[in-house]
Design an enzyme around this catalytic site. Structure first.
Site, PDB file in Angstrom:
ATOM      1  N   HIS A  58       0.760  -1.080   0.053  1.00 52.21           N
ATOM      2  CA  HIS A  58       0.049   0.202  -0.028  1.00 52.21           C
ATOM      3  C   HIS A  58       0.846   1.131   0.119  1.00 52.21           C
ATOM      4  O   HIS A  58       1.028   1.840   1.116  1.00 52.21           O
ATOM      5  CB  HIS A  58      -0.805  -0.140   1.135  1.00 52.21           C
ATOM      6  CG  HIS A  58      -2.376   0.916   0.999  1.00 52.21           C
ATOM      7  ND1 HIS A  58      -2.067   2.157   1.436  1.00 52.21           N
ATOM      8  CD2 HIS A  58      -3.353   0.583   0.872  1.00 52.21           C
ATOM      9  CE1 HIS A  58      -3.259   2.639   1.340  1.00 52.21           C
ATOM     10  NE2 HIS A  58      -3.887   1.796   0.821  1.00 52.21           N
ATOM     11  N   PHE A  59       1.151   1.765  -1.001  1.00 45.01           N
ATOM     12  CA  PHE A  59       1.621   1.093  -2.419  1.00 45.01           C
ATOM     13  C   PHE A  59       2.818   1.059  -2.792  1.00 45.01           C
ATOM     14  O   PHE A  59       3.750   1.876  -2.408  1.00 45.01           O
ATOM     15  CB  PHE A  59       0.855   2.123  -3.325  1.00 45.01           C
ATOM     16  CG  PHE A  59      -0.672   2.342  -3.068  1.00 45.01           C
ATOM     17  CD1 PHE A  59      -1.732   1.345  -3.506  1.00 45.01           C
ATOM     18  CD2 PHE A  59      -1.042   3.525  -2.323  1.00 45.01           C
ATOM     19  CE1 PHE A  59      -3.160   1.730  -3.185  1.00 45.01           C
ATOM     20  CE2 PHE A  59      -2.403   3.857  -2.029  1.00 45.01           C
ATOM     21  CZ  PHE A  59      -3.388   2.742  -2.654  1.00 45.01           C
TER      22      PHE A  59
END
Length: 156
Positions: A58-59
């Site tokens: 993420h991410f």
């Protein structure tokens, strides 16, 4: 430093937080309590590290702490407020669960290296429930806020 209205020794460190909350790594999202007013307010923080397990997905290449985990951190700070406000021995065998989130807003990204400040106020208690209003900040700037409702249930 002792709070003159309680027996709570500040800061509340990670060892004491683990005694008060059932959460453990990687889901314990509060590192320290630095301010406490019994039955009213708590200020805690979470040091956001590059090594947090959620950052790997993420991410990738643009790490951002998920908003749901910021809300969870606010709920855990609320749980600490409730636990620290209890009389010794009161509420043994109970665990609080997050049951409702209202008016959540995310206004700033939280990234590795940030210190997430969790400012949580108890709005009201009704029987086995507690309603909190929480604001998460980084460097004094609001990152998120939410109204949170938690309910106690007996362990068993």
């Amino acid at each position: 430093m002792n709070d003159p209205n309680t027996d709570v020794q500040l800061p509340v460190t990670s060892a004491e937080i683990e005694r008060l909350l059932p959460h453990r790594y990687p889901f314990l999202l509060v590192d320290r309590v630095v301010e406490f007013e019994k039955d009213r307010r708590v200020l805690a923080y979470k040091n956001v590290s590059y090594n947090e397990p959620f950052f790997s997905g993420h991410f990738p290449g643009h790490q951002v702490m998920p908003g749901v985990l910021i809300v969870e951190a606010l709920a855990q700070a609320g749980g600490l407020l409730t636990q620290l406000s209890r009389d010794p021995g009161a509420g043994e065998g109970q665990i609080f669960y997050l049951v409702k989130v209202d008016n959540a807003r995310f206004t700033r990204m939280v990234v590795p290296g940030d210190r997430l400040e969790l400012d949580v106020e108890l709005k009201r208690r009704i029987r086995n429930m507690a309603q909190y209003c929480g604001i998460a900040r980084v460097d004094g700037e609001q990152a998120a806020c939410a109204e949170i409702l938690c309910a106690a249930a007996s362990q068993g």
